[in-house]
Design a protein around this motif. Structure first.
Motif: not given
Length: 319
Positions: A83-110
């Motif tokens: 449940g806590k954000e982990i710095k990518v560069q310091g991620a240790k071996p284990g299982t994580y959740a990834m939250k992905v954000t994409f910026k839209l091209s058709g109309k400003p948004g995500t």
């Protein structure tokens, strides 16, 4: 009479990858406050992860994204553990959740969603690969005298620059926000355009066949007086057509690749697996990108054509 019937099998709510990773919390929201929500549409996400030896200075997790068609401008992600954000560069071996954000091209948004079970291994770099397929929604606003009303129009494109000619595809309906039981009647409606009293609405665009409709909701759509709203829905699809010379062909049916080999007995239609059905010679029909087995109806006798590839913005010919 020529008919085009689209049957839909994809559901954005359940998307599973070969790595047993699930995608959840899929949301599309524009900066003007509109939330795009789809029901029984073709949009889909494919997720996989691969590993290679970790080199000095490499981050332990990277993201590779391939959008199909016109959809996004860029992407970013964050890792979470317990449940806590982990710095990518310091991620240790284990299982994580990834939250992905994409910026839209058709109309400003995500577009945002979560990927579960991202595994980081010792001395390895994990590359999470995403193939993203969704409809591009563009809304252009133009001010002008509308006698205090809001005007609207809707257009559907099979892919960019290729307009769907079906007059019933993408007709808008209006509802009070959060109340989808009784539609609001526009002051004027002619085909896919008209005028309505200014206010906030949940706007429904309906595509597909009457028995199996695709529903695109533009929720919390604020419509201002003396503003014209032009809504364009780009399906980012491909086009399929029968290009053979047999005049006895009555219809073609699109099925997921591998269906032909799994079917027992003589070749025959299976409505439970149909993705797209096209009736009538010389007709083209939009189809989501992918690889298909195609069943051809030749004077009520059926033949398979295997491995037909449909690409966004491309034309697939069946012979």
């Amino acid at each position: 009479m020529k008919k085009i019937i689209i049957f839909l099998i994809f559901n954005a709510a359940m998307i599973i990858s070969l790595q047993a990773q699930s995608v959840s919390n899929y949301t599309c929201k524009m900066d003007n406050g509109i939330t795009v929500r789809m029901e029984h549409c073709w949009n889909h996400v494919w997720v996989s992860q691969a590993y290679e030896a970790l080199k000095s200075g490499d981050p332990p997790v990277t993201l590779s994204v391939r959008p199909l068609g016109e959809l996004i401008l860029n992407s970013a992600f964050k890792l979470y553990g317990s449940g806590k954000e982990i710095k990518v560069q310091g991620a240790k071996p284990g299982t994580y959740a990834m939250k992905v954000t994409f910026k839209l091209s058709g109309k400003p948004g995500t577009i945002n969603f979560d990927i579960d079970n991202v595994v980081v291994k010792p001395q390895s770099k994990t590359t999470v690969s995403i193939v993203l397929y969704d409809y591009q929604i563009s809304i252009d606003e133009v001010s002008g005298n509308q006698n205090g009303q809001s005007s609207f129009s809707s257009k559907v494109e099979r892919y960019k620059g290729n307009t769907e000619q079906n007059a019933t595809c993408g007709v808008p309906s209006f509802y009070n926000v959060g109340k989808h039981d009784v539609p609001v009647t526009p002051n004027e409606l002619k085909g896919k355009s008209g005028k309505i009293k200014p206010g906030s609405y949940d706007v429904l665009l309906t595509l597909g066949a009457p028995g199996s409709p695709q529903k695109i909701w533009l929720e919390n759509f604020v419509m201002k007086p003396d503003i014209s709203y032009s809504i364009t829905t780009n399906l980012n699809a491909g086009v399929v057509e029968y290009a053979g010379i047999n005049r006895d062909v009555k219809a073609i049916y699109m099925y997921p690749a591998g269906t032909a080999d799994k079917q027992k007995g003589s070749a025959a239609p299976d409505k439970n697996l149909e993705v797209v059905k096209c009736e009538g010679a010389g007709i083209t029909v939009p189809c989501p990108p992918g690889t298909y087995d195609v069943l051809i109806n030749i004077a009520n006798k059926y033949e398979w054509r295997k491995g037909i590839v449909v690409k966004t913005g491309g034309r697939a010919q069946v012979k």
